[in-house]
Design a protein around this motif. Sequence first.
Motif, mmCIF file in Angstrom:
data_model
loop_
_atom_site.group_PDB
_atom_site.id
_atom_site.type_symbol
_atom_site.label_atom_id
_atom_site.label_comp_id
_atom_site.label_asym_id
_atom_site.label_seq_id
_atom_site.Cartn_x
_atom_site.Cartn_y
_atom_site.Cartn_z
ATOM 1 N N PHE A 188 0.836 -1.209 0.000
ATOM 2 C CA PHE A 188 0.000 0.000 0.000
ATOM 3 C C PHE A 188 0.868 1.256 0.000
ATOM 4 O O PHE A 188 0.562 2.237 -0.673
ATOM 5 C CB PHE A 188 -0.926 -0.003 1.220
ATOM 6 N N TYR A 189 1.972 1.227 0.784
ATOM 7 C CA TYR A 189 2.838 2.406 0.897
ATOM 8 C C TYR A 189 4.137 2.245 0.103
ATOM 9 O O TYR A 189 5.138 2.877 0.428
ATOM 10 C CB TYR A 189 3.138 2.696 2.368
ATOM 11 N N GLU A 190 4.086 1.423 -0.942
ATOM 12 C CA GLU A 190 5.283 1.132 -1.737
ATOM 13 C C GLU A 190 5.981 2.398 -2.253
ATOM 14 O O GLU A 190 7.223 2.444 -2.345
ATOM 15 C CB GLU A 190 4.909 0.243 -2.926
ATOM 16 N N ALA B 19 -2.974 18.432 8.137
ATOM 17 C CA ALA B 19 -1.576 18.168 7.768
ATOM 18 C C ALA B 19 -1.095 16.811 8.296
ATOM 19 O O ALA B 19 -1.595 16.324 9.317
ATOM 20 C CB ALA B 19 -0.687 19.275 8.314
ATOM 21 N N THR B 20 -0.103 16.242 7.591
ATOM 22 C CA THR B 20 0.466 14.934 7.960
ATOM 23 C C THR B 20 0.883 14.913 9.430
ATOM 24 O O THR B 20 0.606 13.955 10.151
ATOM 25 C CB THR B 20 1.694 14.631 7.067
ATOM 26 N N ASN B 21 1.567 15.974 9.856
ATOM 27 C CA ASN B 21 1.991 16.079 11.260
ATOM 28 C C ASN B 21 0.879 16.760 12.066
ATOM 29 O O ASN B 21 0.555 17.916 11.810
ATOM 30 C CB ASN B 21 3.281 16.913 11.327
ATOM 31 N N PHE C 187 -11.381 16.153 1.215
ATOM 32 C CA PHE C 187 -11.035 15.211 2.278
ATOM 33 C C PHE C 187 -9.672 15.535 2.866
ATOM 34 O O PHE C 187 -9.473 15.452 4.075
ATOM 35 C CB PHE C 187 -11.088 13.761 1.775
ATOM 36 N N ARG C 188 -8.727 15.929 2.012
ATOM 37 C CA ARG C 188 -7.397 16.256 2.542
ATOM 38 C C ARG C 188 -7.466 17.488 3.449
ATOM 39 O O ARG C 188 -6.730 17.594 4.431
ATOM 40 C CB ARG C 188 -6.389 16.386 1.406
ATOM 41 N N THR C 189 -8.362 18.405 3.130
ATOM 42 C CA THR C 189 -8.572 19.562 4.013
ATOM 43 C C THR C 189 -9.162 19.094 5.348
ATOM 44 O O THR C 189 -8.731 19.531 6.418
ATOM 45 C CB THR C 189 -9.522 20.584 3.350
#
Length: 131
Positions: free
Chosen positions: A42-44, A84-86, A78-80
């Motif tokens: 999945f995270y290749e 943020a990742t962190n 959705f990303r909003t």
Amino acid sequence: MIKPDAVADGHIGAILDIITKNGFKIVALKYTKLSAEKAGQFYEVHKERPFYAGLVEFMSSGPIVAAILEKDNAITEFRTLIGATNPADAAEGTIRNLYARSIGENAVHGSDSDENADIEGNFFFSAFERF
Ligand SMILES: Nc1ncnc2c1ncn2[C@@H]1O[C@H](COP(=O)(O)OP(=O)(O)OP(=O)(O)O)[C@@H](O)[C@H]1O
């Protein structure tokens, strides 16, 4: 995807509630667990990154919830909503701000393009499982 940290911390219901209250339609939904091999696949795209081994170990450490969501402009929206990742940088009220533990264990994943949403949707669901 609701990642293993948020599942273990008991946040499935709260996260699905935020998602649906923000106008996303759930088209498919599954409670499952990734093997290390599947998590690696999945995270290749990140396999050369220093955090890859830890990410694979974490993503296969416990159950997850996979979902296909539908909304106009869904990727950006959705990303909003997830932030943020962190989580330290995630805007107030975003899912990661509310529920993530750390940059590595950050509660949710969202596809970053229509093309990847297609690939990732097929990773978890057959056509039969969608409506
Ligand atoms: N510096 C880091 N240390 C530990 N884990 C990290 C780091 N950067 C990214 N990750 C992990 O790898 C995942 C994928 O990283 P990416 O840069 O694609 O972030 P993202 O697109 O916000 O997250 P995702 O793909 O899970 O939605 C992150 O969600 C996080 O779990």
